[in-house]
Design a protein around this motif. Structure first.
Motif, PDB file in Angstrom:
ATOM      1  N   ASP A  68       3.083 -17.826  18.313  1.00 55.23           N
ATOM      2  CA  ASP A  68       1.562 -17.147  18.115  1.00 55.23           C
ATOM      3  C   ASP A  68       0.990 -16.129  19.332  1.00 55.23           C
ATOM      4  O   ASP A  68      -0.192 -16.714  20.115  1.00 55.23           O
ATOM      5  CB  ASP A  68       0.413 -18.730  18.574  1.00 55.23           C
ATOM      6  N   VAL A  69       2.131 -15.093  19.180  1.00 58.70           N
ATOM      7  CA  VAL A  69       2.624 -14.650  20.904  1.00 58.70           C
ATOM      8  C   VAL A  69       2.160 -12.486  19.960  1.00 58.70           C
ATOM      9  O   VAL A  69       2.610 -12.452  18.598  1.00 58.70           O
ATOM     10  CB  VAL A  69       4.227 -14.738  21.307  1.00 58.70           C
ATOM     11  N   GLU A  70       1.285 -11.895  20.345  1.00 61.00           N
ATOM     12  CA  GLU A  70       1.019 -10.738  20.575  1.00 61.00           C
ATOM     13  C   GLU A  70       1.327  -9.287  20.769  1.00 61.00           C
ATOM     14  O   GLU A  70       1.293  -8.911  22.313  1.00 61.00           O
ATOM     15  CB  GLU A  70      -0.031 -10.164  19.587  1.00 61.00           C
ATOM     16  N   ILE A 112      19.919 -20.504  20.747  1.00 62.25           N
ATOM     17  CA  ILE A 112      18.731 -20.591  21.704  1.00 62.25           C
ATOM     18  C   ILE A 112      17.721 -20.572  21.140  1.00 62.25           C
ATOM     19  O   ILE A 112      16.839 -19.700  21.686  1.00 62.25           O
ATOM     20  CB  ILE A 112      19.020 -20.352  23.782  1.00 62.25           C
ATOM     21  N   ILE A 113      16.329 -21.497  21.260  1.00 62.35           N
ATOM     22  CA  ILE A 113      15.505 -21.707  20.839  1.00 62.35           C
ATOM     23  C   ILE A 113      13.983 -22.188  21.983  1.00 62.35           C
ATOM     24  O   ILE A 113      14.086 -23.128  22.591  1.00 62.35           O
ATOM     25  CB  ILE A 113      15.166 -22.027  20.009  1.00 62.35           C
ATOM     26  N   PRO A 114      13.491 -21.164  22.522  1.00 64.59           N
ATOM     27  CA  PRO A 114      12.775 -21.361  23.419  1.00 64.59           C
ATOM     28  C   PRO A 114      11.189 -22.595  22.930  1.00 64.59           C
ATOM     29  O   PRO A 114      11.227 -21.645  21.462  1.00 64.59           O
ATOM     30  CB  PRO A 114      12.339 -20.345  24.485  1.00 64.59           C
ATOM     31  N   ASN A 115      10.779 -23.498  23.783  1.00 59.93           N
ATOM     32  CA  ASN A 115       9.628 -24.086  23.312  1.00 59.93           C
ATOM     33  C   ASN A 115       8.451 -23.160  23.156  1.00 59.93           C
ATOM     34  O   ASN A 115       8.206 -21.862  23.652  1.00 59.93           O
ATOM     35  CB  ASN A 115       9.306 -25.076  23.394  1.00 59.93           C
ATOM     36  N   LYS A 116       7.543 -23.440  22.466  1.00 60.32           N
ATOM     37  CA  LYS A 116       6.412 -22.663  22.456  1.00 60.32           C
ATOM     38  C   LYS A 116       5.473 -22.567  23.385  1.00 60.32           C
ATOM     39  O   LYS A 116       5.221 -21.390  24.012  1.00 60.32           O
ATOM     40  CB  LYS A 116       5.470 -23.018  20.965  1.00 60.32           C
ATOM     41  N   PRO A 169      12.977 -14.223  21.076  1.00 60.56           N
ATOM     42  CA  PRO A 169      12.252 -15.745  20.324  1.00 60.56           C
ATOM     43  C   PRO A 169      13.853 -16.700  20.313  1.00 60.56           C
ATOM     44  O   PRO A 169      13.061 -18.027  20.688  1.00 60.56           O
ATOM     45  CB  PRO A 169      12.137 -15.061  18.911  1.00 60.56           C
ATOM     46  N   VAL A 170      14.495 -15.555  19.480  1.00 57.20           N
ATOM     47  CA  VAL A 170      15.706 -17.073  19.828  1.00 57.20           C
ATOM     48  C   VAL A 170      16.435 -16.048  20.235  1.00 57.20           C
ATOM     49  O   VAL A 170      16.698 -15.679  19.688  1.00 57.20           O
ATOM     50  CB  VAL A 170      16.456 -17.517  18.311  1.00 57.20           C
TER      51      VAL A 170
END
Length: 450
Positions: free
Chosen positions: A278-280, A235-239, A227-228
């Motif tokens: 908001d991912v499962e 490095i943080i991806p966007n939603k 997730p990061v």
């Protein structure tokens, strides 16, 4: 600020540490690295004391292992109680209830409105190895897709998944087959003049073309994503990116594995960082801070996926040790009682505010970023060219150590200082640590001019 907590009495390494360091070099191979040239004597909360009496504020947290703090009383008490009963029986020989209780709690906490099952292992790499096994067994497919810049471990499979060559993969091939690397968004280093949204669309188009140029989706068992990205410099991806990759997985019957080994257990302000997107996930791998320093890891997943393996196909001698499970249960109590998820948000806000001040003051800081208490500074030689400055980064960490602060390097280009302080750190300790970091940047710049 007058220092209250960081007390470096002697240059590092001190006399006792020097003797131990000499012995270490005689018996421990060079391939096992170390960041701080001294040896711990005791640790409590967010403070470390070495064998020569030097005291350090800990902004490293054993690489993200100590979210609940060093030697938390509740964890120590649980371990003492468990050690007095039994230390190990082997869960596949004679089972024990702490395993079941811990699994139940993690299944309830993990994102996903579906039934879950949990298995325990020893390390983060082993958790990722088993997640891959489970995914391949359930889907009857072989290919695995990870992302450039990702880090998933040092075993053969996890080294193959990892998207950085040195020091993790260099001259250690051949690697595991049927492993592919898709592009991952590194927003700070996106091509100019793209904005973030256009950059995200460009990368998502590349991911979709990946199924044409690299591997057919019908052959892919799973995507695995941090997730990061930890080792690559937070490095943080966007939603939008994360959700679209997840949608592609659902479209093609591919499992989505979230590697939460560094991001889990409150680091980003939530139990699991994937909650921000908001991912499962179908499968989640966990380790590091789940047991405050005890070696334990786990795979949490959809019930039907986890049950795809036959009896005896998963497990290991020490997997899910009683001590690790008891420590993990204690950590969950600490997280709830001390509101560590909320505390991570507060810590992150304080750190990012200070980073903003540093950015305005030092033009060698190219970027600063964070999610919760997972924060990083990226150093460059020039803000226009964004050329990484590995040497300055190393000097900043050295100057910080000499002033009583322990922090870590990271980054694809080894030019990032990442902070993973225990979430139980006090405001006073946090403020002092950030002041020391600022002093260290000052001193490193002076040293660079000499």
């Amino acid at each position: 600020m007058r220092k209250q907590f960081a007390h470096v009495k002697t240059p590092l390494p001190g006399p006792k540490a020097k003797e131990l360091l000499d012995r270490r070099h005689d018996v421990v191979p060079h391939g096992v690295s170390y960041g701080t040239p001294t040896f711990v004597e005791s640790a409590k909360g967010a403070l470390l004391k070495d064998v020569d009496g030097n005291q350090f504020i800990d902004f490293a947290g054993a690489i993200g292992v100590i979210n609940a703090g060093h030697s938390h009383d509740k964890v120590v008490s649980a371990l003492q109680d468990q050690a007095g009963k039994y230390i190990h029986t082997g869960f596949n020989v004679m089972m024990y209830d702490p395993y079941i209780e811990f699994a139940e709690k993690l299944a309830a906490l993990a994102p996903g409105h579906f039934n879950k099952k949990v298995m325990f292992l020893n390390s983060g790499a082993e958790a990722n190895e088993n997640a891959i096994k489970i995914a391949r067994k359930y889907t009857d497919r072989q290919a695995i897709v990870s992302f450039t810049g990702g880090f998933h471990g040092r075993t053969l499979m996890t080294m193959s998944l990892t998207g950085k060559v040195k020091p993790f993969k260099y001259e250690y091939g051949p690697f595991a087959p049927e492993v592919y690397h898709a592009p991952f968004p590194y927003n700070y280093r996106r091509p100019e003049p793209m904005n973030e949204d256009a950059y995200t669309d460009y990368l998502l188009n590349q991911v979709e073309n990946f199924f044409i140029t690299e591997v057919d989706p019908s052959q892919v068992a799973a995507f695995i994503m941090e997730p990061v990205q930890g080792e690559s410099g937070f490095i943080i991806p966007n939603k939008k990116f994360v959700q679209r990759v997840y949608e592609l997985c659902k479209q093609y019957g591919i499992l989505f594995i979230a590697d939460e080994i560094q991001t889990g257990f409150g680091r980003t302000g939530k139990y699991f960082a994937m909650e921000h997107y908001d991912v499962e996930p179908d499968l989640i791998t966990v380790s590091k801070s789940m047991a405050a320093g005890l070696p334990i890891s786990g795979v949490i997943g959809r019930q039907e996926v986890m049950d795809g393996a036959n009896t005896g196909e998963l497990g290991g001698t020490y997997c899910g040790s009683p001590l690790g499970c008891r420590a993990g249960l204690a950590v969950l109590e600490v997280m709830e009682e001390e509101n560590l998820n909320d505390r991570a948000v507060v810590i992150g806000e304080k750190v990012m505010e200070k980073f903003g001040e540093m950015y305005d003051r030092f033009d060698v800081i190219g970027d600063y970023r964070g999610l919760g208490a997972m924060c990083a500074l990226e150093f460059v030689k020039d803000r226009n060219s964004k050329e990484p400055d590995q040497a300055l980064t190393g000097q900043v960490l050295k100057e910080a150590r000499e002033r009583g602060l322990v922090a870590l390097k990271a980054g694809v280009h080894d030019n990032v200082v990442r902070l993973l302080m225990p979430l139980v750190i006090t405001d006073e300790q946090l403020d002092e640590g950030l002041e020391i970091l600022e002093e260290a940047i000052d001193a490193a710049l002076v040293s660079a001019k000499v």
